[in-house]
Design an enzyme around this catalytic site. Structure first.
Site, PDB file in Angstrom:
ATOM      1  N   GLU A 243       0.817  -1.470  -0.028  1.00 49.37           N
ATOM      2  CA  GLU A 243      -0.013   0.341  -0.547  1.00 49.37           C
ATOM      3  C   GLU A 243       0.724   1.416  -0.527  1.00 49.37           C
ATOM      4  OE1 GLU A 243      -3.719   1.791   2.858  1.00 49.37           O
ATOM      5  OE2 GLU A 243      -2.162   0.090   3.523  1.00 49.37           O
TER       6      GLU A 243
ATOM      7  N   LYS B 184      -9.460   2.540  -2.576  1.00 53.77           N
ATOM      8  CA  LYS B 184      -9.730   1.833  -1.365  1.00 53.77           C
ATOM      9  C   LYS B 184     -11.029   3.155  -0.705  1.00 53.77           C
ATOM     10  CE  LYS B 184      -7.373   1.689   2.415  1.00 53.77           C
ATOM     11  NZ  LYS B 184      -6.187   1.263   3.623  1.00 53.77           N
TER      12      LYS B 184
ATOM     13  N   CYS C  89      -5.599  -3.364   1.250  1.00 50.74           N
ATOM     14  CA  CYS C  89      -5.415  -3.540   2.987  1.00 50.74           C
ATOM     15  C   CYS C  89      -6.790  -3.256   3.766  1.00 50.74           C
ATOM     16  CB  CYS C  89      -4.763  -1.879   3.655  1.00 50.74           C
ATOM     17  SG  CYS C  89      -3.898  -2.091   5.007  1.00 50.74           S
TER      18      CYS C  89
END
Length: 273
Positions: A46, A115, A149
């Site tokens: 990430e 994300k 994540c």
């Protein structure tokens, strides 16, 4: 479909804070090494290009999805004939997203993802969450999906990929201590309950106020971790077995035994009392 897809998981402090040039140089070296080991897909962590712990300076380093850094990643992919997933801060007008891109072996952009579940006060203060739950592309006949994540910690996000046909879920991450159980326990469970491979690629070592724990892994659809990195920098190479995926999905009835007519309440926003 390829029977196996060889994946390189690039764990490390590469992706240096506020130094995209150094990160790109590290990617170049890793791509050359991975290609020499037969890797077809190289996955970074990430926020690989800029580092994670940037505070409000992240906005100054953010670039459009097709910005200069993305073009350099594309050149690296084409030069070494290796597909790449990289994490970076994406600028879209006044908004900054925590993003990931899958670039093909010819340098073509195959999939982009922002994300959707932001973790903690820092991320919520500097990033805008994405609003598209799925980003997919096909590589060597394998259906690849992207999350970032914290997204993978939500069962709904991974199940959506399984139902949409994702076979390999790629998750650039920045998992810090004390959340070791996510990499050790949750990831294999997610892979098993959804019948897919998960490539989970973490940062490692101290960065700002965070201590990233490493532990990158490839978890199989049978819940078995095929490869696991330690706590330091590492290029981990592992094979995602697509024959195993097909067999596991035949034997594991979770997806076929679902009763979605009972799950409507899951879409409601509620707070437990």
């Amino acid at each position: 479909m390829a029977e196996t897809l060889r994946i390189g998981l690039l764990q490390g402090p590469t992706g240096l804070p506020a130094d995209p040039a150094a990160s790109l140089a590290a990617l170049e070296r890793a791509a050359a090494q991975a290609a020499g080991r037969g890797v077809r897909l190289l996955v970074t962590s990430e926020m690989f290009l800029t580092g994670y712990a940037l505070g409000t300076t992240v906005a100054a380093l953010a670039e459009p999805a097709d910005g200069p850094a993305a073009r350099q990643v594309a050149a690296i992919a084409a030069r070494h004939r290796i597909a790449v997933v990289h994490g970076y801060p994406e600028r879209d007008g006044d908004r900054v997203h925590n993003a990931a891109r899958l670039t093909g072996r010819d340098g073509t952009a195959l999939a982009d993802y922002r994300k959707t579940h932001l973790f903690g006060g820092y991320e919520r203060s500097v990033f805008t969450p994405g609003d598209r739950p799925l980003a997919q592309a096909t590589l060597d006949g394998v259906r690849i999906g992207l999350l970032v994540c914290y997204d993978v910690e939500f069962p709904e996000a991974v199940r959506a990929h399984a139902l949409a046909g994702t076979e390999l879920l790629v998750v650039p991450t920045a998992l810090m201590r004390p959340y070791e159980f996510v990499a050790r326990t949750l990831l294999p469970a997610r892979a098993f309950e959804n019948g897919l491979h998960i490539a989970y690629v973490n940062r490692c070592g101290p960065e700002g106020e965070y201590d990233f724990l490493g532990g990158s892994c490839l978890a199989g659809p049978d819940g078995v971790v095929r490869a696991r990195a330690g706590t330091g920098p590492e290029l981990l190479v592992a094979d995602a077995d697509m024959a195993l995926l097909r067999t596991t999905r035949e034997q594991n009835p979770y997806l076929t035994d679902r009763r979605p007519e009972l799950y409507g309440s899951l879409a409601a926003r509620r707070t437990a009392r």
